[in-house]
Design an enzyme around this catalytic site. Structure first.
Site, PDB file in Angstrom:
ATOM      1  N   ASN A  83      37.483  34.160  38.994  1.00 22.87           N
ATOM      2  CA  ASN A  83      36.857  34.062  40.316  1.00 22.87           C
ATOM      3  C   ASN A  83      35.385  34.374  40.108  1.00 22.87           C
ATOM      4  O   ASN A  83      35.018  35.526  39.879  1.00 22.87           O
ATOM      5  CB  ASN A  83      37.510  35.069  41.282  1.00 22.87           C
ATOM      6  CG  ASN A  83      36.767  35.155  42.598  1.00 22.87           C
ATOM      7  OD1 ASN A  83      35.896  34.339  42.890  1.00 22.87           O
ATOM      8  ND2 ASN A  83      37.124  36.158  43.401  1.00 22.87           N
ATOM      9  N   LYS A  95      33.000  34.331  42.154  1.00 24.12           N
ATOM     10  CA  LYS A  95      32.325  34.932  43.311  1.00 24.12           C
ATOM     11  C   LYS A  95      30.976  34.221  43.532  1.00 24.12           C
ATOM     12  O   LYS A  95      30.889  33.009  43.319  1.00 24.12           O
ATOM     13  CB  LYS A  95      32.194  36.444  43.130  1.00 24.12           C
ATOM     14  CG  LYS A  95      33.574  37.068  42.817  1.00 24.12           C
ATOM     15  CD  LYS A  95      33.621  38.558  42.920  1.00 24.12           C
ATOM     16  CE  LYS A  95      35.036  39.037  42.614  1.00 24.12           C
ATOM     17  NZ  LYS A  95      35.203  40.490  42.770  1.00 24.12           N
ATOM     18  N   HIS A 106      40.959  36.942  49.935  1.00 18.56           N
ATOM     19  CA  HIS A 106      40.369  37.839  48.940  1.00 18.56           C
ATOM     20  C   HIS A 106      39.833  39.084  49.648  1.00 18.56           C
ATOM     21  O   HIS A 106      39.348  39.007  50.789  1.00 18.56           O
ATOM     22  CB  HIS A 106      39.245  37.127  48.185  1.00 18.56           C
ATOM     23  CG  HIS A 106      38.767  37.915  47.010  1.00 18.56           C
ATOM     24  ND1 HIS A 106      37.837  38.921  47.149  1.00 18.56           N
ATOM     25  CD2 HIS A 106      39.124  37.884  45.711  1.00 18.56           C
ATOM     26  CE1 HIS A 106      37.630  39.473  45.956  1.00 18.56           C
ATOM     27  NE2 HIS A 106      38.408  38.862  45.064  1.00 18.56           N
ATOM     28  N   GLU A 138      37.165  40.641  49.460  1.00 21.54           N
ATOM     29  CA  GLU A 138      35.791  40.535  49.965  1.00 21.54           C
ATOM     30  C   GLU A 138      35.744  39.720  51.253  1.00 21.54           C
ATOM     31  O   GLU A 138      34.939  40.015  52.145  1.00 21.54           O
ATOM     32  CB  GLU A 138      34.884  39.966  48.862  1.00 21.54           C
ATOM     33  CG  GLU A 138      34.670  41.009  47.767  1.00 21.54           C
ATOM     34  CD  GLU A 138      34.569  40.464  46.363  1.00 21.54           C
ATOM     35  OE1 GLU A 138      34.242  39.281  46.174  1.00 21.54           O
ATOM     36  OE2 GLU A 138      34.850  41.245  45.420  1.00 21.54           O
ATOM     37  N   GLU A 190      45.566  42.403  44.099  1.00 21.56           N
ATOM     38  CA  GLU A 190      44.290  42.985  43.678  1.00 21.56           C
ATOM     39  C   GLU A 190      44.067  44.268  44.471  1.00 21.56           C
ATOM     40  O   GLU A 190      43.596  44.211  45.623  1.00 21.56           O
ATOM     41  CB  GLU A 190      43.145  42.009  43.974  1.00 21.56           C
ATOM     42  CG  GLU A 190      43.266  40.695  43.225  1.00 21.56           C
ATOM     43  CD  GLU A 190      41.923  40.001  43.102  1.00 21.56           C
ATOM     44  OE1 GLU A 190      41.506  39.776  41.963  1.00 21.56           O
ATOM     45  OE2 GLU A 190      41.276  39.715  44.114  1.00 21.56           O
ATOM     46  N   GLY A 227      35.910  45.458  40.626  1.00 23.55           N
ATOM     47  CA  GLY A 227      34.513  45.688  40.278  1.00 23.55           C
ATOM     48  C   GLY A 227      34.172  47.143  40.017  1.00 23.55           C
ATOM     49  O   GLY A 227      33.013  47.525  39.988  1.00 23.55           O
ATOM     50  N   SER A 244      39.261  44.606  37.725  1.00 24.61           N
ATOM     51  CA  SER A 244      38.740  45.147  36.471  1.00 24.61           C
ATOM     52  C   SER A 244      39.550  44.726  35.243  1.00 24.61           C
ATOM     53  O   SER A 244      39.746  45.515  34.313  1.00 24.61           O
ATOM     54  CB  SER A 244      38.612  46.672  36.556  1.00 24.61           C
ATOM     55  OG  SER A 244      37.643  47.023  37.538  1.00 24.61           O
TER      56      SER A 244
HETATM   57  P1  13P Z   1      36.635  42.241  38.898  1.00 27.56           P
HETATM   58  O1  13P Z   1      37.424  41.613  37.763  1.00 27.56           O
HETATM   59  O2  13P Z   1      35.166  42.090  38.759  1.00 27.56           O
HETATM   60  O3  13P Z   1      37.106  43.630  39.171  1.00 27.56           O
HETATM   61  O4  13P Z   1      37.006  41.372  40.224  1.00 27.56           O
HETATM   62  C1  13P Z   1      38.333  41.148  40.530  1.00 27.56           C
HETATM   63  C2  13P Z   1      38.421  40.151  41.622  1.00 27.56           C
HETATM   64  O5  13P Z   1      38.042  40.421  42.744  1.00 27.56           O
HETATM   65  C3  13P Z   1      38.930  38.823  41.284  1.00 27.56           C
HETATM   66  O6  13P Z   1      39.194  38.069  42.439  1.00 27.56           O
END
Ligand code: 13P
Length: 249
Positions: free
Chosen positions: A8, A10, A95, A97, A166, A172, A210
């Site tokens: 992803n 982002k 997601h 976010e 997740e 993150g 992560s």
């Molecule tokens: P990270 O791997 O940066 O923690 O992000 C995970 C994520 O949100 C994947 O959709």
């Protein structure tokens, strides 16, 4: 079951950077029948990614978000049909976010899942608890509530959905659920998907939060973890190469 290694991106990798990434990654990626590589690209990069990977087996291109309406006065949004036309065959939905930065509700997530299925795209529904919910031992309540948007789908539809677990506190942050903790939640998700009508062999649950080259092996070693959804470590072609090449023996 074929494992899914999904990146992803982002809000990273516009068309030029995406092309440079793929140029480097594809030089060294041979593909393998036991795994698929998916890229959830920003909307503006989907077409570039789809054209660059065309003809490569085992690679799928997805978009990070869609709107549920077919068209109209929705400034800034992308319809399912537009995403498909650009080459996306999958989309992230729900997601963390989208939920926590943009205030997306379960009801909206459900509309997106239905719009994607109607348009022939695979929804990858993301679920996960926040830290305070985990501390109150509400993880399973939260995750099962988020899955309820799949209620009422028919058997063909639900079989096309993928789910990513997740935990919000792991995204993150460099913290991740232990493989055993994640596997417990995955087992509960799988049981719920089957209860909702998903054939057990179709119930594919990815872990995200992560994931890095040095922990991916212990995660996918869990029978309950059918793949990974990776943010930060999917942005660098070398680290991504190491993740997708992990041994599945
Ligand atoms: P990270 O791997 O940066 O923690 O992000 C995970 C994520 O949100 C994947 O959709």
């Amino acid at each position: 079951m074929t494992r899914i290694f999904a990146g992803n991106w982002k809000m990273h990798l516009g068309p030029a950077a995406a092309a440079a990434f793929l140029d480097r990654f594809l030089q060294r990626y041979d593909g393998s029948a036991d795994r698929e590589v998916w890229f959830f690209a920003p909307a503006v990069s989907v077409m570039t990614v789809a054209e660059t990977v065309r003809g490569r087996a085992g690679i799928r291109v997805g978009i990070q978000n869609v709107h549920w309406e077919e068209q109209g006065a929705f400034t800034g949004e992308t319809s399912v049909r537009m995403a498909a036309e650009a080459g996306a065959t999958a989309a992230l939905v729900g997601h963390s976010e989208r939920r926590h930065v943009f205030g997306e509700t379960d009801a909206e997530t459900g509309l997106k899942v239905r719009a994607l299925l109607a348009g022939g795209l695979i929804p990858m529904l993301c679920v996960g608890e926040r830290l305070e919910e985990r501390e109150r031992e509400e993880t399973l309540d939260v995750v099962l509530r988020q899955l309820r948007v799949l209620d009422g789908l028919d058997a063909d539809e639900i079989a096309r959905v993928r789910v990513a677990y997740e935990p919000v506190w792991a995204i993150g942050t460099g913290r991740n659920a232990s493989p055993e903790d994640a596997a417990t939640v995955h087992a509960a998700i799988r049981a719920e998907l089957v209860r909702l009508g998903m054939p057990v062999e179709a119930a594919q649950v990815l872990y995200g939060g992560s994931v890095k080259p040095d922990n991916v092996g212990s995660l996918v070693a869990q029978a309950e973890i059918d793949g990974v959804l990776v943010g930060g470590a999917s942005l660098d072609p070398d680290s991504w190469q190491r993740i997708v090449a992990v041994s599945l023996d």
